[in-house]
Design a protein around this motif. Structure first.
Motif, PDB file in Angstrom:
ATOM      1  N   GLN A 117       0.843  -1.213   0.000  1.00  0.00           N
ATOM      2  CA  GLN A 117       0.000   0.000   0.000  1.00  0.00           C
ATOM      3  C   GLN A 117       0.871   1.253   0.000  1.00  0.00           C
ATOM      4  O   GLN A 117       0.590   2.219  -0.711  1.00  0.00           O
ATOM      5  CB  GLN A 117      -0.893   0.018   1.258  1.00  0.00           C
ATOM      6  N   ASP A 157       3.818   1.477  -1.108  1.00  0.00           N
ATOM      7  CA  ASP A 157       4.436   1.577  -2.423  1.00  0.00           C
ATOM      8  C   ASP A 157       3.481   2.273  -3.402  1.00  0.00           C
ATOM      9  O   ASP A 157       3.870   3.193  -4.125  1.00  0.00           O
ATOM     10  CB  ASP A 157       4.786   0.166  -2.902  1.00  0.00           C
ATOM     11  N   ARG A 158       2.192   1.838  -3.362  1.00  0.00           N
ATOM     12  CA  ARG A 158       1.191   2.435  -4.246  1.00  0.00           C
ATOM     13  C   ARG A 158       0.992   3.910  -3.934  1.00  0.00           C
ATOM     14  O   ARG A 158       0.887   4.731  -4.836  1.00  0.00           O
ATOM     15  CB  ARG A 158      -0.150   1.704  -4.072  1.00  0.00           C
ATOM     16  N   THR A 202       3.064   6.005  -2.620  1.00  0.00           N
ATOM     17  CA  THR A 202       4.173   6.845  -3.103  1.00  0.00           C
ATOM     18  C   THR A 202       4.103   7.000  -4.618  1.00  0.00           C
ATOM     19  O   THR A 202       4.372   8.078  -5.154  1.00  0.00           O
ATOM     20  CB  THR A 202       5.551   6.250  -2.733  1.00  0.00           C
ATOM     21  N   THR A 203       3.689   5.914  -5.318  1.00  0.00           N
ATOM     22  CA  THR A 203       3.562   6.014  -6.788  1.00  0.00           C
ATOM     23  C   THR A 203       2.521   7.083  -7.137  1.00  0.00           C
ATOM     24  O   THR A 203       2.765   7.955  -7.993  1.00  0.00           O
ATOM     25  CB  THR A 203       3.125   4.649  -7.369  1.00  0.00           C
ATOM     26  N   ASN A 204       1.369   7.007  -6.464  1.00  0.00           N
ATOM     27  CA  ASN A 204       0.302   7.977  -6.720  1.00  0.00           C
ATOM     28  C   ASN A 204       0.742   9.390  -6.399  1.00  0.00           C
ATOM     29  O   ASN A 204       0.449  10.329  -7.129  1.00  0.00           O
ATOM     30  CB  ASN A 204      -0.941   7.643  -5.878  1.00  0.00           C
ATOM     31  N   ASN A 243       3.693  10.515  -6.453  1.00  0.00           N
ATOM     32  CA  ASN A 243       4.623  10.950  -7.500  1.00  0.00           C
ATOM     33  C   ASN A 243       3.860  11.453  -8.714  1.00  0.00           C
ATOM     34  O   ASN A 243       4.188  12.492  -9.287  1.00  0.00           O
ATOM     35  CB  ASN A 243       5.531   9.790  -7.916  1.00  0.00           C
ATOM     36  N   ARG A 244       2.829  10.702  -9.079  1.00  0.00           N
ATOM     37  CA  ARG A 244       2.017  11.094 -10.237  1.00  0.00           C
ATOM     38  C   ARG A 244       1.380  12.460 -10.000  1.00  0.00           C
ATOM     39  O   ARG A 244       1.388  13.326 -10.882  1.00  0.00           O
ATOM     40  CB  ARG A 244       0.915  10.057 -10.476  1.00  0.00           C
ATOM     41  N   THR A 245       0.835  12.625  -8.801  1.00  0.00           N
ATOM     42  CA  THR A 245       0.190  13.896  -8.457  1.00  0.00           C
ATOM     43  C   THR A 245       1.181  15.042  -8.575  1.00  0.00           C
ATOM     44  O   THR A 245       0.858  16.118  -9.091  1.00  0.00           O
ATOM     45  CB  THR A 245      -0.345  13.828  -7.005  1.00  0.00           C
TER      46      THR A 245
END
Lengths: 244, 258
Positions: B172, B174-175, B177-179, B181-183
Motif C-alpha cells: 500500500q 508503495d502504491r 508513493t507512486t500515486n 509521484n504522479r500527483t
C-alpha cells in the motif's frame, strides 16, 4: 633408569639429611658468595641486554599489530618479572655454578676424596650437597630479585630513551598489568631453579667417570640436564601460577 | 672484607630493591598523605583492588579494598551491598565535596577500569575523612545486551505473526508513493500551463483590488459615512406605517400609495 634412581636417591637423602644437619655458617657463606656475589656482574650484564631487547621487540610487534606501543612497558614488565628475570638468571647460574659444582664433585670422586670422606665417617651428601643446595636456593632467590629489578630499571631507561615514555608513564602502564606478587613469583621461581642446579650437578659429579674426559662428560651432561629441567619446571610453574 | 659481610650486603641490596618495587607498585607509600573514603555500590562493573582513582582525569589515589557488606543501608534507607575503600591524595581532597559524584569508568585500549570522582561545587561542604558516600552504579552492559536481544526477538515475532499485514502495508505504501509521484508530476505540468498562469495572474489582480477596496473601507471618510448611516437607521427605526400616515395626514398630504 639407573641414573634416574640415583638422582632420586640423592634428592631423598639430601632432604633427609637437611633436617638433621647442623647449619655450617662459614661453608654456607663461602658457597653463597660463590653463587650470588660471584655471578652478580654477569647476571646483571645479561639481563640488562635482555631488557633492551624485550622493549625493542615488544615495541616493534605492538606497532606492527595495533600501531601503538603505549602498553609496551606493562607487557614488558610482566614478561621480565614472570620469565626473563628468573629464567635468564637460572640458566646463567647453570653454566657458571652448576658446571663448577659438577667439576668439583667429579674431581673429588675421581681422586677418591669422597671415599676418604666416607672413611672418616663423614656423609658426602651432608658435607658437599647440603651447603651447596641451601646456598644456591638462597643465592638464586636473591639474584632473581636483583636481576628482575635491574631488568625493570633497564627497561624503564630504554623506554624513556627510545620510545619517549617517561618513567612515570612506565610505572602507570606497569601497574595496569603487574602485581606486587609477580616479583615474589620471580623470587620463588628462582628458588625452585636454585634447588635443581646443585642437585643435578652433584648427581652427575657423584657419577663422574675416571679421567679428564669423565669430568668433561659429567659437566656437559650436568649443564644440559639442568637447563632442560629449568625450562620444563618453568613451564610447570607458569602453568600453575597462571591457571591453577 | 669478610665473605659473610659481602654476602650480607648483597642480601640487603635485594631486600632494598624489593622495598623499591613495593613503593613503585604503590603497596608501600610511607610518604603519601592521603584521605580515605568509603564508596558504596550495588554493582561495581569489574573494578579491582589497586585500580586508580581519578579526579578530573588525574590519578590521585587508588582503590584500597573491596568488601561485601550485605546489611548496609544508606541514611536514605537504600540497601547497598558493596563497599569500595578508596584513597584520595591531599592535593585533590579540596575538590572532593558533598555533591561530588563517584563513577566507574573505562579507559585505554585494553579497557582498564577506574573510579572517576567529579569535582564538587565550592558551595557544597567538604567531605570528612572516612565518610561513606553513595557511588553511581555503572550501566550493566550484559543486561543491556540481553534486553536488546529480547526486544529483537519480539520484533521478529511481531513480523512473523503479521507477515501478510506487513507485506500488504508495504504494498500500500508503495502504491501511495507512486500515486503521490504522479500527483506531483501533474501539479508540475499544471503550473506550467498558459491558462493556469493567466488564471493565477487574474486571481492576484482580484486580490489586489479587494485589498484596495477594503483599505478604502478602513479610511476616516468611510468611518464617518458608516456613522451617518447608522444614525439615520436609528432614527428611521421607530417609523412604521401608522406613524407615516399620521405624519402625512398632519401635513395634509394624501398619498394613494398608503
Amino acid at each position: 633408569m639407573k641414573q634416574l634412581r640415583h638422582f632420586f636417591d640423592l634428592v631423598a637423602r639430601t632432604l633427609f639429611v637437611l633436617s638433621s644437619t647442623p647449619f655450617r655458617m662459614k661453608e654456607f657463606s663461602r658457597q653463597l658468595y660463590f653463587v650470588a656475589n660471584g655471578s652478580l656482574p654477569i647476571v646483571l650484564f645479561c639481563v640488562g641486554f635482555a631488557a633492551i631487547v624485550t622493549i625493542l621487540e615488544a615495541s616493534f610487534h605492538m606497532k606492527l599489530v595495533i600501531q601503538n606501543d603505549s602498553m609496551v612497558p606493562g607487557f614488558a614488565a610482566l614478561l621480565i618479572l614472570r620469565e626473563l628475570g628468573p629464567v635468564v638468571t637460572a640458566l646463567l647460574l647453570t653454566s657458571r655454578v652448576g658446571a663448577g659444582f659438577t667439576a668439583e664433585v667429579g674431581l673429588m670422586k675421581t681422586t677418591e676424596q669422597i671415599d676418604a670422606l666416607r672413611m672418616l665417617g663423614i656423609d658426602p651428601v651432608q658435607y658437599l650437597v647440603v651447603p651447596r643446595l641451601i646456598a644456591t636456593i638462597v643465592g638464586t632467590f636473591l639474584l632473581a630479585l636483583l636481576a628482575s629489578m635491574t631488568c625493570l630499571l633497564g627497561a624503564m631507561f630504554v623506554t624513556d630513551i627510545h620510545l619517549g615514555y617517561s618513567p612515570a608513564m612506565f610505572l602507570s602502564s606497569m601497574r595496569v598489568f603487574v602485581d606486587f606478587q609477580d616479583l615474589l613469583l620471580a623470587g620463588l621461581k628462582g628458588a625452585v631453579f636454585g634447588a635443581v642446579i646443585p642437585l643435578v650437578s652433584c648427581h652427575f659429579g657423584f657419577l663422574c667417570e675416571e679421567g679428564a674426559e669423565g669430568v668433561g662428560k659429567a659437566t656437559t651432561q650436568s649443564v644440559v640436564v639442568s637447563s632442560v629441567s629449568i625450562i620444563v619446571l618453568d613451564f610447570i610453574l607458569s602453568y600453575v601460577f597462571s591457571y591453577v | 672484607m669478610k665473605t659473610e659481610t659481602k654476602v650480607g650486603i648483597l642480601a640487603v641490596g635485594a631486600a632494598a630493591l624489593l622495598l623499591v618495587f613495593a613503593m613503585m607498585m604503590g603497596v608501600l607509600s610511607p610518604f603519601s598523605q592521603s584521605h580515605e573514603l568509603h564508596v558504596v555500590y550495588n554493582y561495581a562493573g569489574g573494578i579491582d583492588t589497586g585500580s586508580p582513582v581519578r579526579v578530573m582525569g588525574i590519578t590521585v589515589g587508588k582503590v584500597r579494598s573491596i568488601s561485601f557488606d550485605p546489611g548496609y543501608r544508606t541514611p536514605e534507607g537504600e540497601e547497598v551491598k558493596l563497599r569500595l575503600t578508596i584513597s584520595v591524595d591531599k592535593k585533590a581532597w579540596a575538590s572532593v565535596r558533598k555533591d561530588s559524584k563517584f563513577y566507574i569508568n573505562m579507559a585505554g585500549v585494553i579497557g582498564e577500569k577506574f573510579l572517576e570522582v567529579s569535582p564538587g561545587s565550592v558551595e557544597a561542604e567538604p567531605l570528612e575523612d572516612g565518610t561513606v558516600v553513595r557511588g553511581e552504579d555503572p550501566p550493566r552492559i550484559d543486561q543491556l545486551i540481553s534486553q536488546s536481544y529480547g526486544l529483537a526477538g519480539k520484533i521478529i515475532d511481531l513480523v512473523e505473526k503479521n507477515e501478510g499485514s506487513v507485506s500488504n502495508m508495504i504494498l500500500q505504501l508503495d502504491r501511495l508513493t507512486t500515486n503521490f509521484n504522479r500527483t506531483l508530476v501533474l501539479l508540475d505540468k499544471t503550473s506550467k500551463n498558459k491558462d493556469m498562469v493567466r488564471l493565477l495572474d487574474n486571481a492576484i489582480k482580484i486580490t489586489d483590488d479587494l485589498a484596495h477596496i477594503t483599505g478604502g473601507l478602513r479610511s476616516k471618510k468611510a468611518e464617518e459615512t458608516y456613522e451617518l448611516v447608522h444614525k439615520l437607521l436609528h432614527r428611521l427605526e421607530p417609523l412604521d406605517a401608522a406613524a407615516i400616515r399620521k405624519f402625512l395626514q398632519e401635513e395634509g398630504v394624501r398619498a394613494r400609495i398608503l
